[in-house]
Design an enzyme around this catalytic site. Structure first.
Site: not given
Ligand code: SP5
Ligand code: ZN
Length: 354
Positions: A165, A201, A203, A291
């Site tokens: 990212h 990934d 994302h 993920d």
């Molecule tokens: C490297 C990677 O996979 N980064 C991804 C980051 C995405 N994070 C988004 C977070 C959104 C908030 N997460 C709350 C989780 C509640 N269980």
């Molecule tokens: Zn990710």
């Protein structure tokens, strides 16, 4: 499974201590235990664990603004941890296009104001041990790239924190330096004329995309949950993003609907691999996020272990490849997913996968 696993003990020193999401402190899922689980599972599966070698800053500087890498040092020197009890870098002002409305983007002297220049979200905290870990992860990526440049067919860098990212000058999404971009740049510096980055990934790797967006020498392709359906990174990862200038046509995004399982996801991975293969890259970088798994708390994709093994086969068959650990947050399933992906890659590469 004989794929070398490059590891740095320093990766455990990053303890963000949670994240601020929607204004509220959250425990966070990008924790040191992720790296331990991955290392132990791969070691049990027979992978040789190799220590990351320290590298200079040359390659890192080729893909990142040097001030980004000095933000913790500046924060500490400003006395924010010792005098004000702020032991995590968290910006509070962001110079968005709407704020600037055409004004030049300045570098403000106050580090607590300047942090918003280098960090684009509130979830990506920097603490006392963080930069040692971040540099350790970059060194793991550089060491894995060295192994592949010197003839190893596959090498895996167990990078923590992850990296895809991070743009040239801004970090976010639990990432601080772009380990995959660093590996791609290192492969180029070692003589690969064309490098393909395949990002699986869950994302979109907005950072890697934008670092190479105007370049022809590094192609980027990603399969990920559709940002238009409400998922991070929200502002990038759309199918219409195809590169710009010299890089026109050298970027490919395959956004998927939430709920997509093995069939749809592997069709996306196949499409990326077909496009990458047509470029005849000298070397490949795989942003290996785990993920997309159905068990993962951070994404709505529903990929299985068998899906990861199949994806591993596809990317492993492309050519000499550096695999870079990205996301993957479900500790109980993480080890099995990594072993499946790396065994698949070994099979695809025609190596002994047992
Ligand atoms: C490297 C990677 O996979 N980064 C991804 C980051 C995405 N994070 C988004 C977070 C959104 C908030 N997460 C709350 C989780 C509640 N269980
Ligand atoms: Zn990710």
């Amino acid at each position: 499974m004989r794929v070398p696993v490059v590891w740095s003990e320093d990766c455990l020193r990053h303890e963000p201590g949670g994240e601020v999401w929607l204004g509220v402190w959250d425990e966070g899922t990008e924790v040191p235990a992720r790296a331990v689980v991955l290392r132990d599972a791969l070691a049990v599966a027979g992978a040789p664990v190799v220590a990351a070698r320290p590298h200079g800053d040359e390659i890192v500087r080729a893909v990142h603004d040097p001030d980004l890498a000095r933000i913790w040092q500046a924060w500490e020197q400003a006395g924010l941890p010792a005098e004000y009890g702020r032991d995590r870098v968290v910006p509070y002002v962001f110079p968005t296009p709407g704020m600037l409305a055409g004004l030049p983007l300045r570098s403000p002297p106050a580090v607590h104001g300047r942090a918003g220049l280098f960090c684009y979200d509130t979830m990506t905290l920097v603490g006392p041990g963080s930069w040692a870990a971040i540099r350790g992860a970059a060194d793991a990526a550089l060491t894995a790239a060295d192994l592949v440049s010197s003839g190893e067919r596959l090498a895996y860098a167990l990078c923590r924190p992850p990296g895809h990212h991070v743009t040239r000058s801004a970090y976010g999404g639990s990432c601080y330096l772009n380990n995959a971009a660093i590996a791609a740049q290192a492969l180029r510096a070692a003589g690969a004329r064309r490098v393909a980055v395949v990002d699986i990934d869950a994302h979109h790797g907005n950072g890697t995309q934008m670092i190479f967006y105007e370049r022809r020498d590094v192609w980027y392709g990603s399969v990920h949950v559709d940002p238009g359906a409400g998922w991070f990174p929200h502002y990038a990862g759309y199918a219409a993003e195809r590169g710009r200038g010299d890089g026109e046509g050298c970027n490919r995004n395959v956004p998927l609907a939430p709920g997509t399982g093995d069939d749809g996801w592997l069709a996306g991975v196949t499409a990326l691999c077909d496009e990458a293969r047509a470029l005849a890259p000298d070397a490949v970088v795989v942003s290996l996020g785990l993920d997309a798994a159905a068990t993962d708390p951070e994404s709505p994709l529903c990929v299985t272990e068998a899906g990861y093994r199949a994806a591993g086969r596809l990317v492993g068959a492309l050519g000499p490849a550096v695999l870079i650990q990205e996301g993957g947050y479900d500790l109980p399933s993480l080890g099995g997913l990594a072993v499946a992906a790396l065994s698949g890659a070994a099979e695809g590469a025609g190596l002994d996968a047992s």
